[in-house]
Design a protein around this motif. Sequence first.
Motif, PDB file in Angstrom:
ATOM      1  N   ILE A  68      10.222  -1.391   0.235  1.00 55.89           N
ATOM      2  CA  ILE A  68      10.192   0.047   0.471  1.00 55.89           C
ATOM      3  C   ILE A  68       8.751   0.531   0.490  1.00 55.89           C
ATOM      4  O   ILE A  68       7.964   0.236  -0.424  1.00 55.89           O
ATOM      5  CB  ILE A  68      10.980   0.802  -0.609  1.00 55.89           C
ATOM      6  N   VAL A  69       8.415   1.283   1.530  1.00 54.74           N
ATOM      7  CA  VAL A  69       7.129   1.961   1.634  1.00 54.74           C
ATOM      8  C   VAL A  69       7.391   3.458   1.508  1.00 54.74           C
ATOM      9  O   VAL A  69       8.333   3.986   2.108  1.00 54.74           O
ATOM     10  CB  VAL A  69       6.449   1.660   2.979  1.00 54.74           C
ATOM     11  N   LEU A  70       6.565   4.136   0.735  1.00 56.11           N
ATOM     12  CA  LEU A  70       6.628   5.590   0.642  1.00 56.11           C
ATOM     13  C   LEU A  70       5.426   6.173   1.374  1.00 56.11           C
ATOM     14  O   LEU A  70       4.298   5.716   1.192  1.00 56.11           O
ATOM     15  CB  LEU A  70       6.593   6.059  -0.811  1.00 56.11           C
ATOM     16  N   VAL A  71       5.673   7.191   2.189  1.00 58.96           N
ATOM     17  CA  VAL A  71       4.610   7.932   2.857  1.00 58.96           C
ATOM     18  C   VAL A  71       4.742   9.389   2.438  1.00 58.96           C
ATOM     19  O   VAL A  71       5.821   9.975   2.568  1.00 58.96           O
ATOM     20  CB  VAL A  71       4.703   7.819   4.391  1.00 58.96           C
ATOM     21  N   GLY A  72       3.674   9.967   1.928  1.00 63.11           N
ATOM     22  CA  GLY A  72       3.703  11.360   1.526  1.00 63.11           C
ATOM     23  C   GLY A  72       2.578  12.138   2.177  1.00 63.11           C
ATOM     24  O   GLY A  72       1.417  11.726   2.113  1.00 63.11           O
ATOM     25  N   HIS A  73       2.922  13.253   2.805  1.00 67.01           N
ATOM     26  CA  HIS A  73       1.915  14.108   3.438  1.00 67.01           C
ATOM     27  C   HIS A  73       1.595  15.288   2.539  1.00 67.01           C
ATOM     28  O   HIS A  73       2.496  15.946   2.017  1.00 67.01           O
ATOM     29  CB  HIS A  73       2.417  14.626   4.784  1.00 67.01           C
ATOM     30  N   SER A  74       0.306  15.563   2.339  1.00 65.28           N
ATOM     31  CA  SER A  74      -0.146  16.760   1.628  1.00 65.28           C
ATOM     32  C   SER A  74       0.553  16.855   0.267  1.00 65.28           C
ATOM     33  O   SER A  74       0.509  15.909  -0.504  1.00 65.28           O
ATOM     34  CB  SER A  74       0.109  17.992   2.505  1.00 65.28           C
ATOM     35  N   GLY A  75       1.208  17.983  -0.020  1.00 62.31           N
ATOM     36  CA  GLY A  75       1.915  18.114  -1.294  1.00 62.31           C
ATOM     37  C   GLY A  75       3.018  17.102  -1.468  1.00 62.31           C
ATOM     38  O   GLY A  75       3.426  16.796  -2.598  1.00 62.31           O
ATOM     39  N   GLY A  76       3.524  16.569  -0.353  1.00 61.54           N
ATOM     40  CA  GLY A  76       4.501  15.496  -0.439  1.00 61.54           C
ATOM     41  C   GLY A  76       3.923  14.237  -1.048  1.00 61.54           C
ATOM     42  O   GLY A  76       4.666  13.364  -1.507  1.00 61.54           O
ATOM     43  N   GLY A  77       2.592  14.123  -1.061  1.00 58.76           N
ATOM     44  CA  GLY A  77       1.957  13.004  -1.744  1.00 58.76           C
ATOM     45  C   GLY A  77       2.189  13.061  -3.240  1.00 58.76           C
ATOM     46  O   GLY A  77       2.358  12.021  -3.899  1.00 58.76           O
ATOM     47  N   ASN A  78       2.187  14.268  -3.816  1.00 58.04           N
ATOM     48  CA  ASN A  78       2.518  14.410  -5.231  1.00 58.04           C
ATOM     49  C   ASN A  78       3.924  13.902  -5.508  1.00 58.04           C
ATOM     50  O   ASN A  78       4.174  13.193  -6.484  1.00 58.04           O
ATOM     51  CB  ASN A  78       2.420  15.877  -5.652  1.00 58.04           C
ATOM     52  N   VAL A  79       4.844  14.276  -4.636  1.00 56.62           N
ATOM     53  CA  VAL A  79       6.245  13.876  -4.798  1.00 56.62           C
ATOM     54  C   VAL A  79       6.367  12.354  -4.677  1.00 56.62           C
ATOM     55  O   VAL A  79       7.030  11.704  -5.499  1.00 56.62           O
ATOM     56  CB  VAL A  79       7.122  14.574  -3.751  1.00 56.62           C
ATOM     57  N   ARG A  90       9.922  -1.004  -7.345  1.00 60.41           N
ATOM     58  CA  ARG A  90      10.656  -0.985  -6.082  1.00 60.41           C
ATOM     59  C   ARG A  90       9.791  -0.646  -4.881  1.00 60.41           C
ATOM     60  O   ARG A  90      10.183  -0.896  -3.745  1.00 60.41           O
ATOM     61  CB  ARG A  90      11.809   0.040  -6.149  1.00 60.41           C
ATOM     62  N   VAL A  91       8.643  -0.027  -5.119  1.00 62.99           N
ATOM     63  CA  VAL A  91       7.807   0.431  -4.003  1.00 62.99           C
ATOM     64  C   VAL A  91       6.745  -0.619  -3.698  1.00 62.99           C
ATOM     65  O   VAL A  91       5.943  -0.995  -4.567  1.00 62.99           O
ATOM     66  CB  VAL A  91       7.150   1.783  -4.328  1.00 62.99           C
ATOM     67  N   THR A  92       6.723  -1.078  -2.454  1.00 63.41           N
ATOM     68  CA  THR A  92       5.772  -2.096  -2.017  1.00 63.41           C
ATOM     69  C   THR A  92       4.399  -1.507  -1.720  1.00 63.41           C
ATOM     70  O   THR A  92       3.369  -2.135  -1.984  1.00 63.41           O
ATOM     71  CB  THR A  92       6.315  -2.801  -0.758  1.00 63.41           C
ATOM     72  N   HIS A  93       4.387  -0.290  -1.174  1.00 64.33           N
ATOM     73  CA  HIS A  93       3.127   0.324  -0.742  1.00 64.33           C
ATOM     74  C   HIS A  93       3.312   1.831  -0.704  1.00 64.33           C
ATOM     75  O   HIS A  93       4.379   2.329  -0.338  1.00 64.33           O
ATOM     76  CB  HIS A  93       2.741  -0.182   0.654  1.00 64.33           C
ATOM     77  N   LEU A  94       2.271   2.552  -1.085  1.00 67.07           N
ATOM     78  CA  LEU A  94       2.249   4.008  -0.995  1.00 67.07           C
ATOM     79  C   LEU A  94       1.190   4.412   0.015  1.00 67.07           C
ATOM     80  O   LEU A  94       0.032   3.997  -0.080  1.00 67.07           O
ATOM     81  CB  LEU A  94       1.931   4.632  -2.353  1.00 67.07           C
ATOM     82  N   VAL A  95       1.586   5.233   0.991  1.00 67.27           N
ATOM     83  CA  VAL A  95       0.661   5.757   1.983  1.00 67.27           C
ATOM     84  C   VAL A  95       0.554   7.263   1.779  1.00 67.27           C
ATOM     85  O   VAL A  95       1.571   7.973   1.781  1.00 67.27           O
ATOM     86  CB  VAL A  95       1.131   5.456   3.424  1.00 67.27           C
ATOM     87  N   LEU A  96      -0.662   7.745   1.594  1.00 66.76           N
ATOM     88  CA  LEU A  96      -0.905   9.165   1.360  1.00 66.76           C
ATOM     89  C   LEU A  96      -1.614   9.739   2.583  1.00 66.76           C
ATOM     90  O   LEU A  96      -2.731   9.332   2.904  1.00 66.76           O
ATOM     91  CB  LEU A  96      -1.756   9.366   0.105  1.00 66.76           C
ATOM     92  N   LEU A  97      -0.946  10.671   3.258  1.00 66.98           N
ATOM     93  CA  LEU A  97      -1.487  11.254   4.476  1.00 66.98           C
ATOM     94  C   LEU A  97      -2.248  12.526   4.148  1.00 66.98           C
ATOM     95  O   LEU A  97      -1.671  13.564   3.823  1.00 66.98           O
ATOM     96  CB  LEU A  97      -0.355  11.545   5.465  1.00 66.98           C
ATOM     97  N   ASP A  98      -3.574  12.432   4.213  1.00 70.03           N
ATOM     98  CA  ASP A  98      -4.506  13.510   3.923  1.00 70.03           C
ATOM     99  C   ASP A  98      -4.248  14.150   2.558  1.00 70.03           C
ATOM    100  O   ASP A  98      -4.181  15.374   2.413  1.00 70.03           O
ATOM    101  CB  ASP A  98      -4.490  14.575   5.024  1.00 70.03           C
ATOM    102  N   THR A  99      -4.137  13.301   1.565  1.00 72.09           N
ATOM    103  CA  THR A  99      -3.999  13.755   0.187  1.00 72.09           C
ATOM    104  C   THR A  99      -4.319  12.580  -0.718  1.00 72.09           C
ATOM    105  O   THR A  99      -4.603  11.485  -0.242  1.00 72.09           O
ATOM    106  CB  THR A  99      -2.579  14.288  -0.078  1.00 72.09           C
TER     107      THR A  99
END
Length: 235
Positions: A68-79, A90-99
């Motif tokens: 599982i990869v999580l991608v979070g944009h902006s405030g969604g990065g906090n989430v 469970r999370v293989t990689h976290l991608v933070l889009l401009d945050t």
Amino acid sequence: MHIILVPGLWLDASSWGDVSPALEAAGHRTRPLTMPGVGAIASESAGIGMADWVAAVAAEIDALDGQIVLVGHSGGGNVAYGAVDARPDRVTHLVLLDTWPPGEGGTISEFPIVDGVVPFPGWDFFDESDVADLDPQTRADAAARAKSVPEQIPTDPIRLMDERRRAVPVTIITGTVPAAQIREIIAAPPAWAAELAALQQVDIIELGEPGDATGHWPQFSRPGAVAEAILQAIG
């Protein structure tokens, strides 16, 4: 692998509509999310806080098998980071889009509250550098699709409990802060960047070339580049 896409404030699952196809074409399965209470009136969303949004993403993780990869944009990065804390195994990689990741007790930001919810404040609310690459039509289309978020969400502190979150590889896809500047912050972090500096593995991808204006909502202005960067991040 599964890619869970967490939108920023005022956005829903449709905000990833121009990014997901390229990820799917590369063989991944995408799960763009709409967070609880988005677009709901105050009487239906008043009790929804950051813990509820994190729990919603954790539930999505629990429903899936495999990587599982999580991608979070902006405030969604906090989430997304809160969900990594909740499910670090469970999370293989976290991608933070401009945050970047919040620390314990961190919040998103403060925005005007109207009728018990936080509506999209309009493009004039943001710095010009954030919106420089959004043409008038793109701004109009995105604003027309924007939805209110629950009153508590932008200022509700996040709770982090499992330090194993820091071992999950992180890639920051940046459109507004040069990679060199982020590296300088990591090397000598102010208090607000302590969590960023504590991460064990951080890669940084710049969306634009020097002098190429890239803003805070690149999933609208250059979705192909965002998809390419996500694929580069996760290999």
